[in-house]
Design a protein around this motif. Sequence first.
Motif, short mmCIF file in Angstrom:
data_model
loop_
_atom_site.label_atom_id
_atom_site.label_comp_id
_atom_site.label_asym_id
_atom_site.label_seq_id
_atom_site.Cartn_x
_atom_site.Cartn_y
_atom_site.Cartn_z
N ASN A 1 4.03 5.75 -5.39
CA ASN A 1 4.17 5.67 -6.84
C ASN A 1 3.48 6.83 -7.52
OD1 ASN A 1 5.13 4.27 -9.17
ND2 ASN A 1 3.02 3.61 -9.56
N GLU B 1 0.83 -1.20 0.00
CA GLU B 1 0.00 0.00 0.00
C GLU B 1 0.86 1.25 0.00
OE1 GLU B 1 -2.47 -0.56 3.40
OE2 GLU B 1 -4.00 -1.69 2.29
N SER C 1 2.37 1.73 -3.39
CA SER C 1 1.36 2.24 -4.32
C SER C 1 1.14 3.74 -4.13
CB SER C 1 0.04 1.48 -4.12
OG SER C 1 -0.96 1.99 -4.96
#
Length: 286
Positions: free
Chosen positions: A11, A5, A8
């Motif tokens: 990112n 998580e 992500s």
Amino acid sequence: MALAELASRLNCAEYKNWVKAGHSLLLLRAALQRFAGEQVQAFHRQLVARSSARLSPSGLRCSGRCTPRGKQAYMPHGKADICGPDKCDASALLNLFNFCDHFSNIDQKKVREVIKCRNELMHSSDMKVSSSWLKEFGNHVQNLLTEFQHIPEAQMARTRIEKLLSSDWAVHVPGGDQLDGLEGEMNRSQISEIEAELIKERLHEIRLLVEEQAMMSEEDLNRIQIVKDFLNGNHDLQRSLQAEMQNLEDLVQKLDGQKQSMKETQEVNDEETDEDCHLEKRKRTI
């Protein structure tokens, strides 16, 4: 799961910029807290000395045991119960520098520029800022820190913030949990704590705004929903912010209940008014 998580989230460059800017404000606050505390105490001693001088003709003197609460007058909305600079967030500390005459030797334009950036950061609807915004923000923070060249913590913060804003913060899920770009200074737990603190401050801002308005606008509901959706997709942060999110949802329900009650009262009043008008019309007809 938590590392995936985090990877992500980071990112997304614009969200990462948002967190970097927020972390920079935390570093700025930490660097200036000792200085602010010492200055507040010095300011308090001056006030005590002036009070004692005024009272001395009657033989009365201040014991010096009173607490320096005068600074609370300079705190932004919702910060008036803060007991000292060590409990201040960046917003409260910057407002202290901006509004208290004791800090008039600090370039107020530089302080206000950082306050403006901080407000833009916390009011960002989607918790994202552009790279160009982050660069300008970094310049304003570094400009402000030049006002504190005599403070070792401030000079250390300048270096750390410069490194932070230029770092990549890459996260590699396989084989470890270190964040690249900060030379091993931070791990995933630490950066998640920073994220949680920033989002908690954002939720606090929304709550204060809603309480001040005493109503829930469509824009407020959108802000809350964005944070709610974000937390639903990031369970590691959701767990640490359950209490704050619940408090905000309770406030929403309370205001919705008040709105519904006012609506029902208005409908009853309208019906009574219509009935009175109808009776008056019948009287005139008769």
